[in-house]
Design a protein around this motif. Structure first.
Motif, PDB file in Angstrom:
ATOM      1  N   GLY A  11       0.864  -0.973   0.560  1.00  0.00           N
ATOM      2  CA  GLY A  11       0.099   0.154   0.162  1.00  0.00           C
ATOM      3  C   GLY A  11       1.183   1.312  -0.070  1.00  0.00           C
ATOM      4  O   GLY A  11       1.813   1.111  -0.717  1.00  0.00           O
ATOM      5  N   THR A  36       1.086  -3.914  -6.388  1.00  0.00           N
ATOM      6  CA  THR A  36       0.176  -2.366  -6.335  1.00  0.00           C
ATOM      7  C   THR A  36      -0.649  -1.408  -6.747  1.00  0.00           C
ATOM      8  O   THR A  36      -0.211  -1.776  -7.982  1.00  0.00           O
ATOM      9  N   CYS A  45       0.424  -9.062   3.666  1.00  0.00           N
ATOM     10  CA  CYS A  45       0.186  -7.922   3.821  1.00  0.00           C
ATOM     11  C   CYS A  45       0.464  -7.137   4.796  1.00  0.00           C
ATOM     12  O   CYS A  45      -0.787  -7.665   6.211  1.00  0.00           O
ATOM     13  N   GLY A  70      -2.703  -1.922   6.929  1.00  0.00           N
ATOM     14  CA  GLY A  70      -3.267  -1.073   5.228  1.00  0.00           C
ATOM     15  C   GLY A  70      -4.819  -1.257   5.317  1.00  0.00           C
ATOM     16  O   GLY A  70      -5.614  -1.846   5.511  1.00  0.00           O
ATOM     17  N   TYR A  71      -5.178  -1.018   4.176  1.00  0.00           N
ATOM     18  CA  TYR A  71      -5.906  -0.622   3.464  1.00  0.00           C
ATOM     19  C   TYR A  71      -6.366  -1.668   3.047  1.00  0.00           C
ATOM     20  O   TYR A  71      -7.691  -2.259   4.005  1.00  0.00           O
TER      21      TYR A  71
END
Length: 188
Positions: A60, A86, A139, A143-144
Motif C-alpha cells: 500500500g 501494488t 499484507c 493497511g487498506y
C-alpha cells in the motif's frame, strides 16, 4: 520463547503447508529437501527465476519494517521469490522498497513489481488468479487491504491464495480501546 516468535513460526508453518498444495511433485520434493537441510552461512543466489514459487506482498502507501522483515525471512526460509503487487506507481513502490534494498540484496531477492489498475480488491484478486506462481499473499494488517479483510469489506473466500496479515510490533502491544472500554464498563 516469545509469543511473537511462536506466532511467526506457526504462520510460516501454515504458509509452508499451503505451498505444498500449489506445487508439482518435483517442486514439493525440492522444497521439503531444502527445509530439512541445516542452515549454513552460504552466499545467497538471486531468487528471480520465473519457475520458482513466489511470495506475494500487497504494498500500500507504507511499508513497515516488521512487515518487510517477515517477508524477507519467509522468502528465504521457503526459497521463494518475491512478487510485489501494488496500486502505487512503480516509482513509488521502488521508493518504499528502497530502505530495505540492502536486506533484499543480502537475502538474494530481486522483487518483481506488478502495478495494478482498477478497483483495488477486484483487481488484486484478478491479478492473483493470473499468477499461479504466487503461493500466498502477505499484507500489512493496518493497511487498506488488511483492514478490509478484518472488517469483512473484502471477502476472504474470493481471494485465490491464503493471506497472511502482519501486525507491527507497536500495534500488537497496544490495547484495543473499544475492548478496554467494554471491560471497564462490565467491571463497574
Amino acid at each position: 520463547m516469545k509469543l511473537t516468535h511462536e506466532i511467526k513460526r506457526m504462520l510460516d508453518a501454515l504458509a509452508f503447508a499451503n505451498v505444498g498444495e500449489n506445487l508439482n511433485r518435483r517442486q514439493k520434493s525440492r522444497a521439503i529437501a531444502g527445509s530439512a537441510a541445516p542452515a549454513a552461512p552460504a552466499p545467497q543466489v538471486a531468487v528471480t527465476a520465473a519457475h520458482l514459487p513466489q511470495v506475494g506482498l500487497y504494498l500500500g502507501s507504507e511499508l513497515p519494517a516488521d512487515v518487510m522483515q517477515y517477508v524477507v525471512q519467509t522468502c528465504v526460509r521457503l526459497k521463494h521469490g518475491l512478487t510485489v503487487l501494488t496500486f502505487q506507481s512503480e516509482l513509488e513502490a521502488r521508493a518504499l522498497l528502497a530502505p530495505f534494498q540492502a536486506t533484499l540484496d543480502a537475502a538474494g531477492l530481486q522483487p518483481r513489481v506488478t502495478v495494478l489498475t482498477g478497483e483495488p480488491p477486484a483487481s488484486l484478486i484478478h491479478a492473483l488468479r493470473k499468477r499461479p506462481d504466487v503461493a500466498f499473499l502477505i499484507c500489512n494488517e493496518s493497511g487498506y487491504f488488511g483492514r478490509g479483510l478484518l472488517k469483512g469489506t473484502v471477502r476472504q473466500d474470493a481471494i485465490p491464495v491464503p493471506v497472511v496479515m502482519v501486525a507491527s510490533s507497536e500495534a500488537a502491544t497496544q490495547p484495543n480501546h473499544s475492548e478496554a472500554g467494554v471491560a471497564h464498563e462490565r467491571a463497574a
